[in-house]
Design a protein around this motif. Sequence first.
Motif, PDB file in Angstrom:
ATOM      1  N   LYS A 105       9.365 -21.746   1.157  1.00 12.68           N
ATOM      2  CA  LYS A 105       8.882 -22.719   2.139  1.00 12.68           C
ATOM      3  C   LYS A 105       7.414 -22.445   2.451  1.00 12.68           C
ATOM      4  CE  LYS A 105       9.984 -24.630   6.719  1.00 12.68           C
ATOM      5  NZ  LYS A 105      10.141 -26.019   6.215  1.00 12.68           N
ATOM      6  N   GLY A 106       6.590 -23.488   2.502  1.00 17.72           N
ATOM      7  CA  GLY A 106       5.184 -23.314   2.825  1.00 17.72           C
ATOM      8  C   GLY A 106       4.291 -24.121   1.907  1.00 17.72           C
TER       9      GLY A 106
ATOM     10  N   GLY B 269       5.469 -29.066   1.040  1.00 16.36           N
ATOM     11  CA  GLY B 269       6.079 -28.181   2.033  1.00 16.36           C
ATOM     12  C   GLY B 269       6.863 -27.035   1.441  1.00 16.36           C
ATOM     13  N   CYS B 270       6.852 -26.934   0.101  1.00 16.49           N
ATOM     14  CA  CYS B 270       7.495 -25.812  -0.580  1.00 16.49           C
ATOM     15  C   CYS B 270       6.776 -25.582  -1.904  1.00 16.49           C
ATOM     16  CB  CYS B 270       8.986 -26.077  -0.812  1.00 16.49           C
ATOM     17  SG  CYS B 270       9.331 -27.427  -1.957  1.00 16.49           S
ATOM     18  N   TYR B 271       6.949 -24.414  -2.478  1.00 17.49           N
ATOM     19  CA  TYR B 271       6.324 -24.120  -3.763  1.00 17.49           C
ATOM     20  C   TYR B 271       7.224 -23.173  -4.547  1.00 17.49           C
ATOM     21  CZ  TYR B 271       4.849 -19.920  -1.230  1.00 17.49           C
ATOM     22  OH  TYR B 271       4.833 -18.771  -0.474  1.00 17.49           O
ATOM     23  N   GLN B 272       7.182 -23.346  -5.854  1.00 21.94           N
ATOM     24  CA  GLN B 272       7.995 -22.513  -6.735  1.00 21.94           C
ATOM     25  C   GLN B 272       7.191 -21.300  -7.188  1.00 21.94           C
ATOM     26  OE1 GLN B 272       9.340 -24.435 -10.354  1.00 21.94           O
ATOM     27  NE2 GLN B 272      11.238 -23.273 -10.313  1.00 21.94           N
ATOM     28  N   GLU B 273       7.839 -20.157  -7.248  1.00 22.94           N
ATOM     29  CA  GLU B 273       7.216 -18.941  -7.772  1.00 22.94           C
ATOM     30  C   GLU B 273       7.957 -18.479  -9.015  1.00 22.94           C
ATOM     31  OE1 GLU B 273       4.981 -16.563  -4.158  1.00 22.94           O
ATOM     32  OE2 GLU B 273       6.915 -15.826  -4.864  1.00 22.94           O
TER      33      GLU B 273
ATOM     34  N   ASN C 201      18.142 -25.672   3.038  1.00 20.93           N
ATOM     35  CA  ASN C 201      17.820 -26.889   2.291  1.00 20.93           C
ATOM     36  C   ASN C 201      16.502 -27.469   2.791  1.00 20.93           C
ATOM     37  OD1 ASN C 201      20.231 -26.596   0.935  1.00 20.93           O
ATOM     38  ND2 ASN C 201      21.321 -28.141   2.111  1.00 20.93           N
ATOM     39  N   HIS C 202      15.732 -28.044   1.867  1.00 17.36           N
ATOM     40  CA  HIS C 202      14.420 -28.601   2.201  1.00 17.36           C
ATOM     41  C   HIS C 202      14.285 -29.993   1.592  1.00 17.36           C
ATOM     42  CE1 HIS C 202      10.065 -28.749   2.907  1.00 17.36           C
ATOM     43  NE2 HIS C 202       9.933 -29.138   1.646  1.00 17.36           N
ATOM     44  N   VAL C 203      13.811 -30.951   2.384  1.00 15.75           N
ATOM     45  CA  VAL C 203      13.569 -32.312   1.903  1.00 15.75           C
ATOM     46  C   VAL C 203      12.153 -32.384   1.327  1.00 15.75           C
ATOM     47  CG1 VAL C 203      13.411 -34.752   2.515  1.00 15.75           C
ATOM     48  CG2 VAL C 203      15.120 -33.300   3.615  1.00 15.75           C
ATOM     49  N   ILE C 204      12.043 -32.624   0.030  1.00 13.23           N
ATOM     50  CA  ILE C 204      10.736 -32.765  -0.615  1.00 13.23           C
ATOM     51  C   ILE C 204      10.177 -34.158  -0.356  1.00 13.23           C
ATOM     52  CG2 ILE C 204       9.503 -32.750  -2.821  1.00 13.23           C
ATOM     53  CD1 ILE C 204      11.657 -30.811  -3.852  1.00 13.23           C
ATOM     54  N   GLN C 205      11.007 -35.164  -0.500  1.00 13.72           N
ATOM     55  CA  GLN C 205      10.618 -36.530  -0.182  1.00 13.72           C
ATOM     56  C   GLN C 205      11.870 -37.344   0.128  1.00 13.72           C
ATOM     57  OE1 GLN C 205       9.764 -37.357  -4.827  1.00 13.72           O
ATOM     58  NE2 GLN C 205       8.857 -38.893  -3.517  1.00 13.72           N
ATOM     59  N   LYS C 206      11.656 -38.458   0.826  1.00 10.37           N
ATOM     60  CA  LYS C 206      12.779 -39.265   1.279  1.00 10.37           C
ATOM     61  C   LYS C 206      12.462 -40.736   1.060  1.00 10.37           C
ATOM     62  CE  LYS C 206      14.817 -37.896   5.055  1.00 10.37           C
ATOM     63  NZ  LYS C 206      15.123 -37.636   6.487  1.00 10.37           N
TER      64      LYS C 206
ATOM     65  N   LEU D 270      17.948 -41.943   0.602  1.00  8.34           N
ATOM     66  CA  LEU D 270      18.023 -41.001  -0.502  1.00  8.34           C
ATOM     67  C   LEU D 270      16.959 -39.939  -0.252  1.00  8.34           C
ATOM     68  CD1 LEU D 270      19.151 -43.743  -1.867  1.00  8.34           C
ATOM     69  CD2 LEU D 270      18.632 -42.589  -4.007  1.00  8.34           C
ATOM     70  N   ALA D 271      17.284 -38.696  -0.557  1.00  5.91           N
ATOM     71  CA  ALA D 271      16.330 -37.609  -0.366  1.00  5.91           C
ATOM     72  C   ALA D 271      16.319 -36.717  -1.594  1.00  5.91           C
ATOM     73  CB  ALA D 271      16.681 -36.793   0.867  1.00  5.91           C
ATOM     74  N   LEU D 272      15.117 -36.300  -1.992  1.00  6.56           N
ATOM     75  CA  LEU D 272      14.945 -35.303  -3.044  1.00  6.56           C
ATOM     76  C   LEU D 272      14.962 -33.943  -2.358  1.00  6.56           C
ATOM     77  CD1 LEU D 272      14.291 -34.582  -6.019  1.00  6.56           C
ATOM     78  CD2 LEU D 272      11.869 -34.771  -5.410  1.00  6.56           C
ATOM     79  N   MET D 273      15.923 -33.100  -2.724  1.00  4.29           N
ATOM     80  CA  MET D 273      16.169 -31.850  -2.012  1.00  4.29           C
ATOM     81  C   MET D 273      16.006 -30.641  -2.918  1.00  4.29           C
ATOM     82  SD  MET D 273      17.349 -33.013   1.027  1.00  4.29           S
ATOM     83  CE  MET D 273      18.205 -31.588   1.695  1.00  4.29           C
ATOM     84  N   THR D 274      15.705 -29.506  -2.297  1.00  2.00           N
ATOM     85  CA  THR D 274      15.719 -28.233  -3.000  1.00  2.00           C
ATOM     86  C   THR D 274      16.140 -27.143  -2.027  1.00  2.00           C
ATOM     87  OG1 THR D 274      14.467 -26.779  -4.493  1.00  2.00           O
ATOM     88  CG2 THR D 274      13.304 -27.589  -2.557  1.00  2.00           C
ATOM     89  N   ARG D 275      16.403 -25.968  -2.558  1.00  2.00           N
ATOM     90  CA  ARG D 275      16.794 -24.811  -1.755  1.00  2.00           C
ATOM     91  C   ARG D 275      15.580 -23.908  -1.642  1.00  2.00           C
ATOM     92  NH1 ARG D 275      21.050 -23.861   1.556  1.00  2.00           N
ATOM     93  NH2 ARG D 275      21.950 -21.800   1.386  1.00  2.00           N
ATOM     94  N   VAL D 276      15.146 -23.584  -0.410  1.00  2.00           N
ATOM     95  CA  VAL D 276      13.938 -22.780  -0.226  1.00  2.00           C
ATOM     96  C   VAL D 276      14.250 -21.459   0.464  1.00  2.00           C
ATOM     97  CG1 VAL D 276      12.419 -24.800  -0.123  1.00  2.00           C
ATOM     98  CG2 VAL D 276      13.363 -23.882   1.996  1.00  2.00           C
ATOM     99  N   LYS D 277      13.431 -20.461   0.139  1.00  2.00           N
ATOM    100  CA  LYS D 277      13.517 -19.162   0.801  1.00  2.00           C
ATOM    101  C   LYS D 277      12.542 -19.148   1.974  1.00  2.00           C
ATOM    102  CE  LYS D 277      11.896 -15.350  -1.183  1.00  2.00           C
ATOM    103  NZ  LYS D 277      11.823 -14.210  -2.126  1.00  2.00           N
ATOM    104  N   VAL D 278      13.027 -18.748   3.124  1.00  2.00           N
ATOM    105  CA  VAL D 278      12.210 -18.694   4.336  1.00  2.00           C
ATOM    106  C   VAL D 278      12.093 -17.239   4.774  1.00  2.00           C
ATOM    107  CG1 VAL D 278      11.944 -19.499   6.713  1.00  2.00           C
ATOM    108  CG2 VAL D 278      13.057 -20.976   5.014  1.00  2.00           C
TER     109      VAL D 278
END
Length: 247
Positions: free
Chosen positions: A164-165, A177-181, A69-74, A51-59
């Motif tokens: 992403k970052g 590995g990602c942050y919300q703005e 797509n970015h894996v926050i945790q697995k 199982l993975a917690l996912m989000t959509r990130v801007k690179v």
Amino acid sequence: MFKKILASVGIGAAKVDTVLQTEHLHPGQKFHAEIIINGGDVEQDISGLELALMTRVKVESEDGHYFTNHVIQKWRISEQLTIAPGDEVRIPFEARLHSETPITELHAGYNQTQVWIQTGLNIDLALDASDRDILHIYPNEAIKTCMQAMDKLGFNLAKADVEKGYLRAPSFQSTSGCYQELEYRPNRGGLFGIQEVELSFVPETHQTHVLIELDRAFRSDGYIDLTIEHDHVNLSQICDQLERLIH
């Protein structure tokens, strides 16, 4: 044999479905689910389940930006099993969301934030069967109060996305590995020359860190930060703090 060949390309293969107790959660909250595996047309050996917690990130790139797509945790369930045709296996599961899970439930003019749980079967000689469950993530009390303070100070939440970052400040650092703005703009002109304010949050167990990026007319961007203790969340105090920092 023909059915096995079809299963190896995903036709008639085992299917997986994760049923969450609730899709409405807060960052850092524990959640409960049941993973249901239904057998396909042939017997299959399942060597793992993730199982993975996912989000959509801007690179950001040299050619502009793109989303991925970015894996926050697995989480890996190492249980191995063989599932016969038509069989059903149910596996209880519980875990805790990452404290930096992006917030999806926002009243923003343009909200690009998406969060979901993805489930995949690692089936020998077969394509991964996958299941996606959309999550509704709500802000903790500190973040919610900070957003209310921005409203009171005359700013409008125009846009929200995830990049992403990592965030780094003298007293904290993000880990997902990602942050919300959250992009705020003044309701009337540029207050104190401010054209835009971007807020990013790094929640922890007992406190939430806030990184603030200020875009002022005729001046370069500046960064400031503050920390909100969870047992001292007060709207008027946060209003005063933000007003002093933004001015």
